[in-house]
Design a protein around this motif. Structure first.
Motif, PDB file in Angstrom:
ATOM      1  N   UNK A  30      37.141  -6.698  14.308  1.00 24.53           N
ATOM      2  CA  UNK A  30      36.481  -8.085  13.745  1.00 24.53           C
ATOM      3  C   UNK A  30      35.085  -8.220  14.622  1.00 24.53           C
ATOM      4  N   UNK A  31      35.270  -8.061  15.809  1.00 21.35           N
ATOM      5  CA  UNK A  31      34.074  -8.381  16.783  1.00 21.35           C
ATOM      6  C   UNK A  31      33.014  -7.458  16.536  1.00 21.35           C
ATOM      7  N   UNK A  32      33.386  -6.130  16.223  1.00 19.01           N
ATOM      8  CA  UNK A  32      32.373  -5.069  16.056  1.00 19.01           C
ATOM      9  C   UNK A  32      31.620  -5.279  14.714  1.00 19.01           C
ATOM     10  N   UNK A  33      32.206  -5.850  13.789  1.00 18.04           N
ATOM     11  CA  UNK A  33      31.533  -6.071  12.535  1.00 18.04           C
ATOM     12  C   UNK A  33      30.519  -7.278  12.872  1.00 18.04           C
ATOM     13  N   UNK A  34      31.243  -8.302  13.572  1.00 17.86           N
ATOM     14  CA  UNK A  34      30.089  -9.305  13.782  1.00 17.86           C
ATOM     15  C   UNK A  34      28.772  -8.698  14.731  1.00 17.86           C
ATOM     16  N   UNK A  35      29.004  -7.907  15.637  1.00 17.03           N
ATOM     17  CA  UNK A  35      28.202  -7.474  16.423  1.00 17.03           C
ATOM     18  C   UNK A  35      27.071  -6.635  15.550  1.00 17.03           C
ATOM     19  N   UNK A  36      27.734  -5.809  14.541  1.00 15.57           N
ATOM     20  CA  UNK A  36      26.881  -4.922  13.661  1.00 15.57           C
ATOM     21  C   UNK A  36      25.885  -5.947  12.807  1.00 15.57           C
ATOM     22  N   UNK A  37      26.551  -7.051  12.414  1.00 23.30           N
ATOM     23  CA  UNK A  37      25.739  -7.930  11.495  1.00 23.30           C
ATOM     24  C   UNK A  37      24.573  -8.675  12.207  1.00 23.30           C
ATOM     25  N   UNK A  38      24.774  -8.837  13.581  1.00 24.17           N
ATOM     26  CA  UNK A  38      23.729  -9.190  14.532  1.00 24.17           C
ATOM     27  C   UNK A  38      22.528  -8.332  14.685  1.00 24.17           C
ATOM     28  N   UNK A  39      23.191  -7.023  14.963  1.00 21.99           N
ATOM     29  CA  UNK A  39      22.278  -6.028  15.046  1.00 21.99           C
ATOM     30  C   UNK A  39      21.447  -5.859  13.844  1.00 21.99           C
ATOM     31  N   UNK A  40      21.897  -5.752  12.782  1.00 23.41           N
ATOM     32  CA  UNK A  40      20.867  -5.722  11.694  1.00 23.41           C
ATOM     33  C   UNK A  40      20.115  -6.861  11.515  1.00 23.41           C
ATOM     34  N   UNK A  41      20.398  -8.026  11.878  1.00 23.86           N
ATOM     35  CA  UNK A  41      19.400  -9.121  12.094  1.00 23.86           C
ATOM     36  C   UNK A  41      18.111  -8.893  12.957  1.00 23.86           C
ATOM     37  N   UNK A  42      18.647  -8.606  14.158  1.00 26.92           N
ATOM     38  CA  UNK A  42      17.648  -8.221  15.258  1.00 26.92           C
ATOM     39  C   UNK A  42      16.676  -6.865  14.854  1.00 26.92           C
ATOM     40  N   UNK A  43      17.436  -5.860  13.985  1.00 25.83           N
ATOM     41  CA  UNK A  43      16.484  -4.811  13.750  1.00 25.83           C
ATOM     42  C   UNK A  43      15.574  -5.116  12.663  1.00 25.83           C
ATOM     43  N   UNK A  44      15.922  -5.947  11.661  1.00 26.42           N
ATOM     44  CA  UNK A  44      15.134  -6.385  10.720  1.00 26.42           C
ATOM     45  C   UNK A  44      14.012  -7.436  11.277  1.00 26.42           C
ATOM     46  N   UNK A  45      14.148  -8.281  12.403  1.00 23.74           N
ATOM     47  CA  UNK A  45      12.933  -8.720  13.132  1.00 23.74           C
ATOM     48  C   UNK A  45      12.096  -7.850  13.877  1.00 23.74           C
ATOM     49  N   UNK A  46      12.608  -6.750  14.433  1.00 24.51           N
ATOM     50  CA  UNK A  46      12.022  -6.031  15.110  1.00 24.51           C
ATOM     51  C   UNK A  46      11.032  -5.155  14.154  1.00 24.51           C
ATOM     52  N   UNK A  47      11.561  -4.633  13.011  1.00 26.36           N
ATOM     53  CA  UNK A  47      10.681  -4.187  11.954  1.00 26.36           C
ATOM     54  C   UNK A  47       9.414  -5.169  11.486  1.00 26.36           C
ATOM     55  N   UNK A  48       9.744  -6.351  11.454  1.00 35.24           N
ATOM     56  CA  UNK A  48       8.748  -7.383  11.066  1.00 35.24           C
ATOM     57  C   UNK A  48       7.813  -7.546  11.888  1.00 35.24           C
ATOM     58  N   UNK A  53       2.199  -6.614  13.653  1.00 42.29           N
ATOM     59  CA  UNK A  53       1.363  -6.276  14.681  1.00 42.29           C
ATOM     60  C   UNK A  53       0.452  -5.317  13.938  1.00 42.29           C
ATOM     61  N   UNK A  54       0.802  -4.543  13.135  1.00 40.53           N
ATOM     62  CA  UNK A  54      -0.297  -3.521  12.529  1.00 40.53           C
ATOM     63  C   UNK A  54      -1.052  -4.266  11.285  1.00 40.53           C
ATOM     64  N   UNK A  55      -0.289  -5.120  10.475  1.00 40.59           N
ATOM     65  CA  UNK A  55      -1.071  -5.987   9.580  1.00 40.59           C
ATOM     66  C   UNK A  55      -1.993  -6.766  10.014  1.00 40.59           C
ATOM     67  N   UNK A  56      -1.979  -7.158  11.384  1.00 42.01           N
ATOM     68  CA  UNK A  56      -2.908  -8.221  11.994  1.00 42.01           C
ATOM     69  C   UNK A  56      -4.264  -7.478  12.575  1.00 42.01           C
ATOM     70  N   UNK A  57      -4.054  -6.242  12.753  1.00 38.91           N
ATOM     71  CA  UNK A  57      -5.030  -5.342  13.364  1.00 38.91           C
ATOM     72  C   UNK A  57      -6.339  -5.536  12.584  1.00 38.91           C
ATOM     73  N   UNK A  58      -7.446  -5.846  13.316  1.00 38.01           N
ATOM     74  CA  UNK A  58      -8.797  -5.843  12.889  1.00 38.01           C
ATOM     75  C   UNK A  58      -9.210  -4.897  11.966  1.00 38.01           C
ATOM     76  N   UNK A  59      -8.626  -3.504  12.277  1.00 33.93           N
ATOM     77  CA  UNK A  59      -9.228  -2.164  11.360  1.00 33.93           C
ATOM     78  C   UNK A  59      -8.538  -2.267  10.042  1.00 33.93           C
ATOM     79  N   UNK A  60      -7.009  -3.034  10.015  1.00 28.04           N
ATOM     80  CA  UNK A  60      -6.266  -3.017   8.985  1.00 28.04           C
ATOM     81  C   UNK A  60      -7.117  -4.177   8.009  1.00 28.04           C
ATOM     82  N   UNK A  61      -7.388  -5.132   8.560  1.00 30.59           N
ATOM     83  CA  UNK A  61      -7.963  -6.388   7.869  1.00 30.59           C
ATOM     84  C   UNK A  61      -9.400  -5.517   7.056  1.00 30.59           C
ATOM     85  N   UNK A  62     -10.128  -4.732   7.897  1.00 30.91           N
ATOM     86  CA  UNK A  62     -11.054  -4.361   7.414  1.00 30.91           C
ATOM     87  C   UNK A  62     -11.001  -3.552   6.099  1.00 30.91           C
TER      88      UNK A  62
END
Length: 77
Positions: A30-48, A53-62
């Motif tokens: 049960x704890x493992x499932x909770x940890x995996x759910x939280x890892x998923x949330x952390x991973x989505x935020x890291x991907x965001x 970071x890339x989208x706000x680069x000046x060269x990308x805006x250009x």
């Protein structure tokens, strides 16, 4: 930048603590499932963070601005 780098350093250090020892091995199913759910949330935020970071680069805006200008010019033809 210093605040951002420091926050990421703290995050990496905290993750390292979770990987040390038998913290994960001692979890119940049960704890493992909770940890995996939280890892998923952390991973989505890291991907965001990567995307923002890339989208706000000046060269990308250009590139985006240039693409938009080409689209506008083509629609006028």
């Amino acid at each position: 930048m210093d605040d951002t780098a420091a926050a990421l350093d703290r995050l990496a250090a905290d993750l390292n603590l979770l990987l040390c020892g038998d913290r994960l091995a001692d979890l119940t199913d049960a704890e493992r499932w909770l940890v995996l759910a939280r890892i998923g949330a952390v991973q989505r935020r890291v991907e965001a963070l990567v995307v923002e970071t890339v989208a706000t680069a000046a060269v990308v805006r250009e590139i985006v601005n240039a693409a938009q200008e080409r689209t506008i010019c083509r629609s006028c033809e």
